[in-house]
Design a protein around this motif. Structure first.
Motif, PDB file in Angstrom:
ATOM      1  N   ASN A 137      36.741  53.467  14.517  1.00 14.62           N
ATOM      2  CA  ASN A 137      37.743  53.301  15.239  1.00 14.62           C
ATOM      3  C   ASN A 137      36.973  51.995  15.973  1.00 14.62           C
ATOM      4  OD1 ASN A 137      40.533  53.254  15.731  1.00 14.62           O
ATOM      5  ND2 ASN A 137      40.175  54.207  17.487  1.00 14.62           N
ATOM      6  N   CYS A 138      36.018  52.034  16.759  1.00 14.52           N
ATOM      7  CA  CYS A 138      35.440  50.991  17.614  1.00 14.52           C
ATOM      8  C   CYS A 138      35.488  49.672  16.820  1.00 14.52           C
ATOM      9  CB  CYS A 138      34.121  51.499  18.310  1.00 14.52           C
ATOM     10  SG  CYS A 138      34.441  52.927  19.664  1.00 14.52           S
ATOM     11  N   GLY A 139      34.657  50.057  15.787  1.00 13.96           N
ATOM     12  CA  GLY A 139      34.632  48.860  14.718  1.00 13.96           C
ATOM     13  C   GLY A 139      35.899  48.036  14.261  1.00 13.96           C
ATOM     14  N   LEU A 140      36.862  48.914  14.077  1.00 11.08           N
ATOM     15  CA  LEU A 140      38.243  48.278  13.700  1.00 11.08           C
ATOM     16  C   LEU A 140      39.042  47.882  14.923  1.00 11.08           C
ATOM     17  CD1 LEU A 140      40.145  51.385  11.716  1.00 11.08           C
ATOM     18  CD2 LEU A 140      39.323  49.251  10.760  1.00 11.08           C
ATOM     19  N   LYS A 141      38.944  48.375  16.193  1.00  7.39           N
ATOM     20  CA  LYS A 141      39.469  47.767  17.361  1.00  7.39           C
ATOM     21  C   LYS A 141      38.870  46.296  17.374  1.00  7.39           C
ATOM     22  CE  LYS A 141      39.041  51.569  19.811  1.00  7.39           C
ATOM     23  NZ  LYS A 141      39.286  52.518  21.110  1.00  7.39           N
ATOM     24  N   ALA A 142      37.640  46.363  17.387  1.00  6.94           N
ATOM     25  CA  ALA A 142      36.776  44.956  17.584  1.00  6.94           C
ATOM     26  C   ALA A 142      37.143  43.886  16.597  1.00  6.94           C
ATOM     27  CB  ALA A 142      35.399  45.284  17.526  1.00  6.94           C
ATOM     28  N   ILE A 144      42.813  56.288  10.917  1.00  2.57           N
ATOM     29  CA  ILE A 144      41.715  55.541  11.244  1.00  2.57           C
ATOM     30  C   ILE A 144      41.134  55.216   9.866  1.00  2.57           C
ATOM     31  CG2 ILE A 144      39.548  55.343  12.052  1.00  2.57           C
ATOM     32  CD1 ILE A 144      40.631  56.937  14.566  1.00  2.57           C
ATOM     33  N   GLN A 145      40.885  56.350   9.025  1.00  2.00           N
ATOM     34  CA  GLN A 145      40.231  56.152   7.684  1.00  2.00           C
ATOM     35  C   GLN A 145      40.903  55.147   6.811  1.00  2.00           C
ATOM     36  OE1 GLN A 145      40.403  59.657   5.310  1.00  2.00           O
ATOM     37  NE2 GLN A 145      39.416  58.642   3.858  1.00  2.00           N
ATOM     38  N   ILE A 180      48.183  50.129  17.099  1.00  2.00           N
ATOM     39  CA  ILE A 180      48.305  51.319  16.133  1.00  2.00           C
ATOM     40  C   ILE A 180      47.082  52.444  16.197  1.00  2.00           C
ATOM     41  CG2 ILE A 180      48.552  52.205  13.805  1.00  2.00           C
ATOM     42  CD1 ILE A 180      50.189  49.716  13.275  1.00  2.00           C
ATOM     43  N   ILE A 181      45.883  51.787  16.181  1.00  2.00           N
ATOM     44  CA  ILE A 181      44.704  52.600  16.253  1.00  2.00           C
ATOM     45  C   ILE A 181      43.929  52.595  17.631  1.00  2.00           C
ATOM     46  CG2 ILE A 181      44.436  52.577  13.660  1.00  2.00           C
ATOM     47  CD1 ILE A 181      42.248  50.333  16.214  1.00  2.00           C
ATOM     48  N   ASN A 182      44.543  52.354  18.545  1.00  2.00           N
ATOM     49  CA  ASN A 182      43.955  52.183  19.953  1.00  2.00           C
ATOM     50  C   ASN A 182      43.879  53.609  20.564  1.00  2.00           C
ATOM     51  OD1 ASN A 182      42.990  51.088  22.125  1.00  2.00           O
ATOM     52  ND2 ASN A 182      44.920  50.729  23.416  1.00  2.00           N
ATOM     53  N   PHE A 183      42.897  54.507  19.798  1.00  2.00           N
ATOM     54  CA  PHE A 183      42.630  55.881  20.492  1.00  2.00           C
ATOM     55  C   PHE A 183      41.416  55.835  21.182  1.00  2.00           C
ATOM     56  CE2 PHE A 183      44.947  56.657  16.328  1.00  2.00           C
ATOM     57  CZ  PHE A 183      46.040  56.882  17.128  1.00  2.00           C
ATOM     58  N   SER A 184      41.262  56.700  22.215  1.00  2.00           N
ATOM     59  CA  SER A 184      39.910  56.936  22.697  1.00  2.00           C
ATOM     60  C   SER A 184      39.368  58.061  21.957  1.00  2.00           C
ATOM     61  CB  SER A 184      40.176  57.122  24.374  1.00  2.00           C
ATOM     62  OG  SER A 184      40.842  58.400  24.424  1.00  2.00           O
ATOM     63  N   TYR A 185      37.908  58.169  22.508  1.00  2.00           N
ATOM     64  CA  TYR A 185      37.257  59.338  21.772  1.00  2.00           C
ATOM     65  C   TYR A 185      37.921  60.808  22.205  1.00  2.00           C
ATOM     66  CZ  TYR A 185      33.833  63.249  21.120  1.00  2.00           C
ATOM     67  OH  TYR A 185      33.363  64.318  20.670  1.00  2.00           O
ATOM     68  N   THR A 186      38.414  60.673  23.487  1.00  2.00           N
ATOM     69  CA  THR A 186      39.012  61.914  24.295  1.00  2.00           C
ATOM     70  C   THR A 186      40.449  62.201  23.448  1.00  2.00           C
ATOM     71  OG1 THR A 186      38.256  61.378  26.246  1.00  2.00           O
ATOM     72  CG2 THR A 186      39.938  62.851  26.440  1.00  2.00           C
ATOM     73  N   GLU A 187      40.931  61.215  23.068  1.00  2.00           N
ATOM     74  CA  GLU A 187      42.309  61.335  22.159  1.00  2.00           C
ATOM     75  C   GLU A 187      42.159  61.685  20.893  1.00  2.00           C
ATOM     76  OE1 GLU A 187      45.494  58.352  23.990  1.00  2.00           O
ATOM     77  OE2 GLU A 187      43.815  57.295  23.224  1.00  2.00           O
ATOM     78  N   ILE A 239      40.527  47.291   4.321  1.00  2.00           N
ATOM     79  CA  ILE A 239      39.661  46.187   5.098  1.00  2.00           C
ATOM     80  C   ILE A 239      38.607  45.754   4.000  1.00  2.00           C
ATOM     81  CG2 ILE A 239      38.848  44.878   6.810  1.00  2.00           C
ATOM     82  CD1 ILE A 239      40.512  46.395   8.715  1.00  2.00           C
ATOM     83  N   ALA A 240      38.102  44.994   3.365  1.00  2.00           N
ATOM     84  CA  ALA A 240      37.168  44.655   2.637  1.00  2.00           C
ATOM     85  C   ALA A 240      35.890  45.007   3.689  1.00  2.00           C
ATOM     86  CB  ALA A 240      36.974  43.232   2.227  1.00  2.00           C
ATOM     87  N   ILE A 241      35.012  45.795   3.029  1.00  2.00           N
ATOM     88  CA  ILE A 241      33.905  46.066   3.769  1.00  2.00           C
ATOM     89  C   ILE A 241      33.211  45.220   4.141  1.00  2.00           C
ATOM     90  CG2 ILE A 241      32.351  46.624   1.927  1.00  2.00           C
ATOM     91  CD1 ILE A 241      32.828  49.010   4.757  1.00  2.00           C
ATOM     92  N   ALA A 242      32.921  43.961   3.422  1.00  2.00           N
ATOM     93  CA  ALA A 242      32.117  42.848   3.996  1.00  2.00           C
ATOM     94  C   ALA A 242      32.806  42.332   5.247  1.00  2.00           C
ATOM     95  CB  ALA A 242      32.036  41.641   2.891  1.00  2.00           C
ATOM     96  N   ASP A 243      34.086  42.423   5.597  1.00  2.00           N
ATOM     97  CA  ASP A 243      34.619  41.989   6.860  1.00  2.00           C
ATOM     98  C   ASP A 243      34.419  42.843   7.952  1.00  2.00           C
ATOM     99  OD1 ASP A 243      35.692  39.729   5.404  1.00  2.00           O
ATOM    100  OD2 ASP A 243      37.544  40.738   4.991  1.00  2.00           O
ATOM    101  N   LEU A 244      33.968  44.021   7.610  1.00  2.00           N
ATOM    102  CA  LEU A 244      33.677  45.123   8.699  1.00  2.00           C
ATOM    103  C   LEU A 244      32.227  45.051   9.082  1.00  2.00           C
ATOM    104  CD1 LEU A 244      35.986  48.006   7.823  1.00  2.00           C
ATOM    105  CD2 LEU A 244      36.353  46.462   9.388  1.00  2.00           C
ATOM    106  N   LEU A 245      31.295  44.603   8.403  1.00  2.00           N
ATOM    107  CA  LEU A 245      29.853  44.617   8.457  1.00  2.00           C
ATOM    108  C   LEU A 245      29.560  43.993   9.905  1.00  2.00           C
ATOM    109  CD1 LEU A 245      28.427  43.674   4.988  1.00  2.00           C
ATOM    110  CD2 LEU A 245      28.862  45.848   5.991  1.00  2.00           C
ATOM    111  N   ASP A 246      30.120  42.956  10.378  1.00  2.00           N
ATOM    112  CA  ASP A 246      29.702  42.471  11.724  1.00  2.00           C
ATOM    113  C   ASP A 246      30.205  43.315  12.938  1.00  2.00           C
ATOM    114  OD1 ASP A 246      28.388  40.276  10.778  1.00  2.00           O
ATOM    115  OD2 ASP A 246      30.103  38.818  11.181  1.00  2.00           O
ATOM    116  N   PHE A 247      30.933  44.200  12.433  1.00  2.00           N
ATOM    117  CA  PHE A 247      31.420  45.255  13.517  1.00  2.00           C
ATOM    118  C   PHE A 247      30.798  46.495  13.543  1.00  2.00           C
ATOM    119  CE2 PHE A 247      34.472  42.025  12.533  1.00  2.00           C
ATOM    120  CZ  PHE A 247      34.762  41.389  13.960  1.00  2.00           C
ATOM    121  N   LYS A 248      29.841  46.604  12.958  1.00  2.00           N
ATOM    122  CA  LYS A 248      28.800  47.822  12.522  1.00  2.00           C
ATOM    123  C   LYS A 248      29.498  49.241  11.662  1.00  2.00           C
ATOM    124  CE  LYS A 248      25.617  46.002  15.034  1.00  2.00           C
ATOM    125  NZ  LYS A 248      24.355  45.651  14.413  1.00  2.00           N
TER     126      LYS A 248
END
Length: 315
Positions: free
Chosen positions: A79-84, A120-121, A97-104, A127-136
């Protein structure tokens, strides 16, 4: 235990170390000794509750119970990667839509936790995995999250019991901190009786009791407020006409006010400080009939800290 609770407990530990190192100064004073014992007793009760909380994760059902925490950590990473990613794309719709904290993800109902993790999943899978690589985020993270969700669903009954039990322990810990803080304030007041004869001891003790980060010429303050607690900032540092900007960096709403009675929480005068937002107001000439010398922040939620920054623009 939250970060703020842990920090406060660590601070009291440092204070107790100062007291023990200077035992000869105060130990023959019955009143001081009683106040020290009262505080230490509460700390011991908090530590016992901490151990009880830990046993819930390490006992006979530890493997089952830990599946929630494992899944929450997996979901939080993706989720941190998605938010970034969404923030980089300026996609505010999906970000919301996916703005959840760990607590939530970890302290809600188990049904809500599973729904949020599955959302989140699915977003990550779209999203293409190549587009998420920069976001760990790599393919194994998404696959792993799916497996962790399946394990969580399998262990849902055991985890539901865990949540109820841990909520009770969390409530008990919060209650103990409500007792500890005024107990420590009374000890602080009592230690000042040694100021004339033992100034070095009192100065060292006072230094050990500092828990807030205040800088920039005392025009900025920041801190974490424990669940169901209030804290005060910028004592006697603000003036009539100053403009205060109070930022809430947390996923939970808070409440604020300015006050001239920093030991008293008056719920009816508090202003709303929304989650992940800020409020700005001018210090008025007349605040409930008296000028407020302190900024008070109250955290009404039960499960996590509220982190704030207060900026002062001098009049």
């Amino acid at each position: 235990m939250t970060t703020a609770q842990g920090n406060y407990k660590t601070m009291t530990g440092v204070s107790f170390a100062v007291l023990e190192n200077n035992n000869a100064i105060w130990s023959t004073n019955t009143t001081t000794s009683k106040k020290v014992l009262n505080a230490k007793t509460i700390i011991g009760e908090i530590e016992a509750l901490e151990k009880q909380h830990g046993l819930n994760l390490k006992g006979a059902t530890g493997t089952k119970n830990s599946s929630w925490l494992v899944a929450a950590k997996s979901a939080d990473h993706v989720n941190c990667g998605l938010k970034a990613y969404y923030d980089d794309k300026e996609d505010k719709t999906n970000l919301a839509i996916i703005n959840f904290s760990y607590t939530e993800l970890a302290t809600c109902s188990i049904d809500d936790a599973i729904k949020r993790m599955e959302l989140i999943q699915k977003k990550a899978e779209g999203i293409a995995i190549a587009d998420l690589l920069d976001f760990k985020v790599v393919a194994a993270d998404i696959t792993g999250l799916n497996l962790d969700i399946l394990a969580l669903k399998k262990d849902a009954p055991a985890n539901a019991v865990l949540l109820v039990t841990n909520k009770e322990i969390t409530a008990a810990i919060n209650a103990k901190f409500k007792l500890l803080k005024p107990c420590m304030r009374k000890l602080d007041t009592n230690i000042n009786i040694y100021k004339r004869d033992q100034p070095d001891f009192v100065e060292l003790y006072s230094f050990s009791r500092r828990t807030k980060n205040i800088g920039k010429g005392h025009l900025t303050a920041e801190g974490d407020i424990m669940p169901e607690h209030f804290d005060i900032f910028l004592g006697k540092k603000i003036s009539i006409g100053d403009v205060l900007t109070v930022r809430n960096h947390s996923a939970f709403d808070a409440k604020i006010t300015i006050t001239d009675t920093p030991e008293i929480l008056e719920l009816d005068v508090l202003k709303e400080l929304p989650a992940n937002d800020e409020v700005k107001f001018e210090v008025p000439k007349d605040f409930n009939g008296v000028f407020g010398h302190w900024v008070m922040v109250y955290n009404p939620n039960k499960f996590d800290d509220v982190s704030v920054t207060i900026l002062v623009a001098k009049a």
